[in-house]
Design a protein around this motif. Sequence first.
Motif, short mmCIF file in Angstrom:
data_model
loop_
_atom_site.label_atom_id
_atom_site.label_comp_id
_atom_site.label_asym_id
_atom_site.label_seq_id
_atom_site.Cartn_x
_atom_site.Cartn_y
_atom_site.Cartn_z
N LEU A 16 0.84 -1.20 0.00
CA LEU A 16 0.00 0.00 0.00
C LEU A 16 0.87 1.25 0.00
O LEU A 16 1.83 1.36 0.76
CB LEU A 16 -0.89 0.02 1.25
CG LEU A 16 -1.63 1.33 1.57
CD1 LEU A 16 -2.69 1.62 0.51
CD2 LEU A 16 -2.24 1.27 2.96
N TYR A 17 0.50 2.18 -0.88
CA TYR A 17 1.09 3.51 -0.93
C TYR A 17 -0.09 4.48 -1.00
O TYR A 17 -0.92 4.36 -1.89
CB TYR A 17 1.98 3.67 -2.17
CG TYR A 17 3.04 2.59 -2.25
CD1 TYR A 17 4.27 2.78 -1.65
CD2 TYR A 17 2.77 1.39 -2.88
CE1 TYR A 17 5.23 1.77 -1.70
CE2 TYR A 17 3.72 0.38 -2.93
CZ TYR A 17 4.95 0.58 -2.34
OH TYR A 17 5.89 -0.41 -2.39
N ALA A 18 -0.18 5.39 -0.05
CA ALA A 18 -1.33 6.30 0.00
C ALA A 18 -0.88 7.72 0.30
O ALA A 18 0.04 7.93 1.08
CB ALA A 18 -2.33 5.83 1.06
N ILE A 19 -1.56 8.66 -0.34
CA ILE A 19 -1.32 10.09 -0.09
C ILE A 19 -2.68 10.72 0.19
O ILE A 19 -3.65 10.49 -0.53
CB ILE A 19 -0.69 10.77 -1.32
CG1 ILE A 19 0.66 10.14 -1.64
CG2 ILE A 19 -0.56 12.27 -1.09
CD1 ILE A 19 1.22 10.58 -2.97
N PHE A 20 -2.73 11.53 1.24
CA PHE A 20 -3.95 12.25 1.59
C PHE A 20 -3.64 13.74 1.58
O PHE A 20 -2.80 14.20 2.34
CB PHE A 20 -4.49 11.78 2.94
CG PHE A 20 -4.86 10.33 2.93
CD1 PHE A 20 -6.05 9.90 2.35
CD2 PHE A 20 -4.00 9.38 3.46
CE1 PHE A 20 -6.38 8.56 2.30
CE2 PHE A 20 -4.32 8.03 3.41
CZ PHE A 20 -5.51 7.62 2.83
N ALA A 47 -8.19 15.69 8.85
CA ALA A 47 -8.78 14.61 8.04
C ALA A 47 -7.69 13.76 7.38
O ALA A 47 -7.79 12.52 7.36
CB ALA A 47 -9.72 15.19 6.99
N ALA A 48 -6.67 14.40 6.84
CA ALA A 48 -5.58 13.66 6.19
C ALA A 48 -4.88 12.74 7.19
O ALA A 48 -4.61 11.57 6.88
CB ALA A 48 -4.58 14.63 5.55
N GLN A 49 -4.60 13.24 8.38
CA GLN A 49 -3.94 12.42 9.40
C GLN A 49 -4.85 11.26 9.85
O GLN A 49 -4.37 10.15 10.07
CB GLN A 49 -3.53 13.28 10.59
CG GLN A 49 -2.36 14.17 10.28
CD GLN A 49 -1.99 15.08 11.43
OE1 GLN A 49 -2.80 15.38 12.31
NE2 GLN A 49 -0.76 15.55 11.42
N HIS A 50 -6.14 11.53 9.98
CA HIS A 50 -7.08 10.47 10.38
C HIS A 50 -7.11 9.36 9.32
O HIS A 50 -7.04 8.18 9.64
CB HIS A 50 -8.48 11.05 10.60
CG HIS A 50 -9.48 10.02 10.98
ND1 HIS A 50 -9.57 9.52 12.27
CD2 HIS A 50 -10.43 9.37 10.25
CE1 HIS A 50 -10.54 8.61 12.32
NE2 HIS A 50 -11.07 8.50 11.10
#
Length: 187
Positions: free
Chosen positions: A48-52, A60-63
């Motif tokens: 998994l590689y994810a960017i928010f 919200a991004a940290q959550h």
Amino acid sequence: MSEIPSNPVTVSQYSYYSDKNYPKRRTMEDAHVICDPLIEIEGHIYSLYAIFDGHRGRTAAQHCAKIVKDKIKEVLQRKDEEFKEMMQDAMYEMDMSLKENGIEYSGCCGLLCIIEIKEKKRIIHMANCGDSCGIIIGTNDIISMSEEHKTTNEDESKRIKESGGMIINGRVSGDVANYTRIRSIII
């Protein structure tokens, strides 16, 4: 799915960089997750590689970065769904978790990349929600793996209006349901 002839290398062998966009922002609003490998299911290895991309703060991004691993593991273990539906479910469940945890002022867009190793092939699945963009750059080719959900995009503008939303000064006013685009390629 498209086939790309190349010698696959995982992203974890490279570095990454992030920028808080100074002087426009005084703090970093974005978050990312790299989990290589994430889980093995029936001989398939998933990373998994994810960017928010945080909007109006980083909450919200940290959550989403905190819960994305568990959400992806959960949906990957569902055997009765297509990959596209699993990714849409994960995005929807993260959105619901924001609401359940009272995170309403801050928001985020997301780009998820799942690399599946299956029978010595790597399958890259990407899903985006919002204005995050994913591309693959090869030796001779650049492949767009996502479609940004911006109001300047005619299809997106139409979808927003048909959903009961309004566009004011190029921005969406009110809540708009997640729209997730999924694309997969085999390398």
